[in-house]
Every structure is written in structure tokens, then in C-alpha cells.
Write an enzyme that holds these catalytic residues in place. Structure first.
Site, mmCIF file in Angstrom:
data_model
loop_
_atom_site.group_PDB
_atom_site.id
_atom_site.type_symbol
_atom_site.label_atom_id
_atom_site.label_comp_id
_atom_site.label_asym_id
_atom_site.label_seq_id
_atom_site.Cartn_x
_atom_site.Cartn_y
_atom_site.Cartn_z
ATOM 1 N N LYS A 22 0.831 -1.206 0.000
ATOM 2 C CA LYS A 22 0.000 0.000 0.000
ATOM 3 C C LYS A 22 0.862 1.251 0.000
ATOM 4 O O LYS A 22 0.606 2.206 -0.735
ATOM 5 C CB LYS A 22 -0.908 0.011 1.232
ATOM 6 N N ASN A 23 1.907 1.259 0.817
ATOM 7 C CA ASN A 23 2.735 2.443 0.956
ATOM 8 C C ASN A 23 3.610 2.702 -0.261
ATOM 9 O O ASN A 23 4.224 3.771 -0.361
ATOM 10 C CB ASN A 23 3.609 2.338 2.213
ATOM 11 N N ARG A 91 -3.805 10.350 4.872
ATOM 12 C CA ARG A 91 -2.535 11.077 4.911
ATOM 13 C C ARG A 91 -1.912 11.203 3.524
ATOM 14 O O ARG A 91 -1.365 12.248 3.163
ATOM 15 C CB ARG A 91 -1.594 10.328 5.852
ATOM 16 N N CYS A 115 -4.911 8.026 10.091
ATOM 17 C CA CYS A 115 -5.028 7.474 11.431
ATOM 18 C C CYS A 115 -4.638 8.513 12.485
ATOM 19 O O CYS A 115 -3.726 9.302 12.277
ATOM 20 C CB CYS A 115 -4.123 6.242 11.578
ATOM 21 N N ARG A 120 1.817 14.375 12.936
ATOM 22 C CA ARG A 120 2.171 14.183 11.538
ATOM 23 C C ARG A 120 2.002 15.454 10.699
ATOM 24 O O ARG A 120 1.262 15.481 9.713
ATOM 25 C CB ARG A 120 1.326 13.038 10.936
ATOM 26 N N PRO A 121 2.670 16.554 11.039
ATOM 27 C CA PRO A 121 2.526 17.793 10.266
ATOM 28 C C PRO A 121 3.172 17.668 8.889
ATOM 29 O O PRO A 121 3.969 16.756 8.636
ATOM 30 C CB PRO A 121 3.262 18.823 11.130
ATOM 31 N N ILE A 122 2.833 18.604 8.000
ATOM 32 C CA ILE A 122 3.402 18.570 6.642
ATOM 33 C C ILE A 122 4.404 19.698 6.444
ATOM 34 O O ILE A 122 4.664 20.105 5.317
ATOM 35 C CB ILE A 122 2.289 18.644 5.572
ATOM 36 N N ASP A 123 4.992 20.183 7.537
ATOM 37 C CA ASP A 123 5.926 21.296 7.411
ATOM 38 C C ASP A 123 7.135 20.945 6.553
ATOM 39 O O ASP A 123 7.651 21.795 5.821
ATOM 40 C CB ASP A 123 6.370 21.781 8.794
ATOM 41 N N ASP A 301 5.195 0.892 11.704
ATOM 42 C CA ASP A 301 3.978 0.182 11.298
ATOM 43 C C ASP A 301 3.942 -1.257 11.807
ATOM 44 O O ASP A 301 2.871 -1.877 11.806
ATOM 45 C CB ASP A 301 3.852 0.176 9.767
ATOM 46 N N ARG A 394 -8.319 -0.510 5.059
ATOM 47 C CA ARG A 394 -7.551 0.556 4.412
ATOM 48 C C ARG A 394 -6.197 0.040 3.924
ATOM 49 O O ARG A 394 -5.675 0.523 2.923
ATOM 50 C CB ARG A 394 -7.317 1.719 5.382
#
Length: 414
Positions: A22-23, A91, A115, A120-123, A301, A394
């Protein structure tokens, strides 16, 4: 909403074929935004995350065709997505940002969901886009980027997989050379780079801490088969190690999951890799110490499925979670089964080997849900696992069916 009825299982035997990762599949799907020509992805798993991203890509103007597990995507005139609710579900939706910006000079996306395992920021994503020349404007719930991209030097404060992927996708069409320092080294990064090279990108250093991208004026389509899912494989191996059985996994890459295999071996099981696949025999008995790290360290994970295995290991196993600050939510559900787990900040102490009794538990997140399914196999009697958000589907294509083919008794009710 899904509910799973799980019965105690003493032995798993047989073989399974591992699906594509998936990833790996999700960023590969976003690569279709970089070209007008068709991108053909083979062996795409049937996951709700895949379907959600297909809906997002359709909102971006992508045409698509699915024939069995082969997915064909082509983006003649891509545009920013308009349906904000879709992006908030997962995400990986943020990965449309880089290729849209590179292809069209403009991208507006909602802040992503997924999740609830941490902030989990996107900076780091935005820092990378700014280094490539983008103008970034943050508004409540969304971000807008615009500008013609040019190559640049980018240092990631943390080797973020998502940020590395987004920067790679953007840099593939940027003018000049981009150098990514402290890049993520995960196999999924290497897989994405391989596909981009097949599409005409100039990339060197994939799998190392420094990746160099020579931007191209345009890319073309290609056919690509994603790598096997090392997390799905690890989950099945943990289930097998909980029983006195013998399970063969076909279609996996043992070299891509060495940290997990080392920890499994420490429990006392036997692992044998051959051209036929990877076979695990025996039941784990020795406690372990796990510290999650960026690749090639132990993957975050796999922390939850490995904790399920630790419930059967006599003695105290220690888990240190260094990636996400809220990834022990499954532990409280395991306690409902009778598990002896103590949480101290980012450390979980699991006293295994005690008796577990079936009861009603919940799926807290994707990997936590899979771990609770495994814990149900270890509990006496029947465990009812409720997954109202559909977390497990998912990231796993029919995990109950895979375990059922090995002898587990799991019934799914919708």
C-alpha cells in the site's frame, strides 16, 4: 463498519501470497499527474485507501481504467482537487501537491487526515516546496502553492517518507538539479524512484541519505509493478509466530524487512528464505526489545503487530515508539483481553505469557486493528473486534481471508 468474530487459534499452517505494498502504490498513483501519457500499475491491491486516492485523482481530472488488479491512469489536464472531504480522509492525499505544482505551477489542497496516531505535520513537505521556488500560503484547513519550480538543495530535519516522496515528485519536472539530504531510505522510496526513472526522470542515490534529481521538461508513461508489502508480510509472520505452526510467504522481499526478521528470530522461531518464499516455523517464546526507527530500523507500522506477538512471549518485552507520540492506543484494547501492559510515555512494558480471554474490543487505527485481530487469535474463547471506521481494510486486502486460509477462524460481519 465491519465487525470480526475471532476464535482462539493454536496453529497456523499453509502458504499465502503477499500483495503489493500500500505504501508503495499510493505515491506511484500520484506519479500519474506528472505526464499526459498512461501510467500502468500492475498487481494493485483492493484497499479502501486505494479507492479513496482514485476518487481524489478523479477530482484532479485524472482518467482511469481498472482491469482486475491492473490500474491505468492518465492525466491530460490535471487540476487541484475541489472535494475537500476526500483529502481529509487519508494522509497520502498530500502527495498530489508536489506533482500538481510541478506540472501546472499551482496546487491547492486540504490538509490531510488518516489514522489518529500523532500530529504528523506537513511542514517538511512545504519546506521542500519552498526550497524549489514555490510560494506557499497557509489558510485554515488548506494550503495553496504556486510558482515555476527550479532545482535546489533541501535538508530534511527528519527523514520523512512522505516529504521525500512529495519532493521527488515535484523535482522530477523542476528546472535544474535538486539534491535531497537526509532523505528517507525506505524500499517504497526506492520503488518510486525506479518508476520515475522508467518514466524518464533523472534520479540517483535512491536508498541512500542523499538523492539527486535532474529535472526534465516532461515525462512519459510506463508500466510498473510495485514491491510486495513488507508490513502485510510482517503481520502474517507475527501471527504465525504466535502459534506452533509453519507458514510460507510467497512473493516477499526478505532483504527489505531485515529488522523485523531479526526480532522474530530473537523470539526463538526459525526463518528460512528460499526461492519458494520465506518460511517461519515454531512458536516464539523469548521476550524482545523493540525500538521503532526510520528505515533500515524497525518500522513503526510493525510495532502493534509485534506487540500482539509479545502477548504470547513469556517474560517482559519492551517497546519504545520514537516516530509517533500516540501509537500505543491498541495497548488499552489488549488490556481488555487480559494483557499485562504498562505505558510510560513512549515506552510500553508487556508482560507476556499470561492467559487472555475473549471479549469485545475496538480497532484504534490501521495497524492497531490488525494487531487486535492477532490478539484475538491468542485469546481463549471468542473475541469480537469492532472496526467502525474500516481501518483494517484501508491497508490489508482481506486479512481475515489470508489468516483463514492458514487455519484461523475469523468471520467478518458488515
Amino acid at each position: 463498519m465491519a465487525t470480526y468474530r475471532i476464535r482462539h487459534c493454536e496453529q497456523l499452517r499453509g502458504e499465502v501470497i503477499i500483495h503489493s505494498a500500500k505504501n508503495a502504490v499510493l505515491p506511484l498513483m500520484c506519479a500519474c499527474l506528472l505526464t499526459r501519457e498512461p501510467l500502468i500499475l500492475e498487481h494493485v491491491p483492493n484497499l479502501t485507501d486505494v479507492q479513496t486516492l482514485l476518487d481524489i485523482l478523479a477530482d484532479c481530472g485524472v482518467s482511469m481504467r481498472r482491469d482486475g488488479n491492473t490500474l491505468t491512469l492518465w492525466a491530460e489536464e490535471p487540476k487541484s482537487p475541489a472535494v475537500t472531504d476526500l483529502l481529509s480522509r487519508m494522509r497520502a492525499s498530500v502527495l498530489v501537491m508536489g506533482p500538481l505544482l510541478a506540472r501546472t505551477g499551482y496546487a491547492r489542497v486540504s490538509l490531510p487526515g488518516g489514522c489518529a496516531i500523532g500530529q504528523r505535520p506537513i511542514d517538511l513537505h512545504l519546506k521542500g516546496m519552498e526550497a524549489l521556488g514555490a510560494q506557499v500560503q497557509l489558510t485554515p484547513g488548506s494550503v495553496t502553492l504556486q510558482g515555476k519550480l527550479r532545482g535546489g538543495n533541501i535538508y530534511l530535519d527528519f527523514p520523512s517518507v512522505g516529504a521525500t516522496e512529495n519532493i521527488l515528485l515535484a523535482a522530477a519536472l523542476a528546472d535544474g538539479v535538486t539534491r535531497i539530504e537526509n532523505a528517507a531510505k525506505e524500499p517504497e522510496i526506492v520503488d518510486l524512484c525506479g518508476c520515475l526513472v522508467q518514466m524518464g526522470a533523472g534520479i540517483t542515490g535512491a536508498g541512500s541519505g542523499t538523492i539527486t534529481v535532474e529535472g526534465r521538461e516532461s515525462l512519459h508513461g510506463c508500466t510498473w509493478r510495485p514491491i510486495p508489502d513488507r508490513i502485510e508480510a510482517g503481520t502474517i509472520l507475527c501471527a504465525s509466530a504466535m502459534t506452533e505452526g509453519s507458514v510460507l510467504l510467497r512473493g516477499i522481499r526478505a532483504d527489505q524487512m531485515q529488522a523485523v526478521l531479526f526480532k522474530l528470530a530473537e523470539t526463538g522461531v526459525t526463518l528460512r528464505d528460499s526461492p519458494a518464499g520465506l518460511r517461519l516455523t515454531g512458536r516464539g517464546s523469548q521476550p524482545i526489545q523493540v525500538r521503532t526507527l526510520a528505515y533500515p530500523g524497525f518500522p513503526t507500522d510493525m510495532q502493534a503487530p509485534m506487540m500482539a506477538l509479545a502477548l504470547r512471549l513469556r517474560g517482559t518485552s519492551v517497546f519504545m515508539e520514537t516516530i509517533f507520540e500516540n501509537r500505543f492506543m491498541h495497548a488499552r484494547e489488549m488490556v481488555r483481553l487480559g494483557a499485562n501492559i504498562r505505558i510510560e510515555d513512549r515506552i510500553a512494558l508487556v508482560s507476556g505469557g499470561g492467559m487472555l480471554s475473549g471479549t469485545t474490543v475496538s480497532s484504534t487505527d490501521l495497524r492497531g486493528g490488525a494487531a487486535m485481530m492477532l490478539a484475538g487469535l491468542a485469546a481463549e474463547g471468542e473475541t469480537i473486534l469492532r472496526d467502525p471506521a474500516g481501518h483494517i481494510a484501508r491497508g490489508y486486502e482481506d486479512l481475515p481471508g489470508m489468516l483463514g486460509s492458514l487455519g484461523a477462524d475469523i468471520v467478518m460481519e458488515v
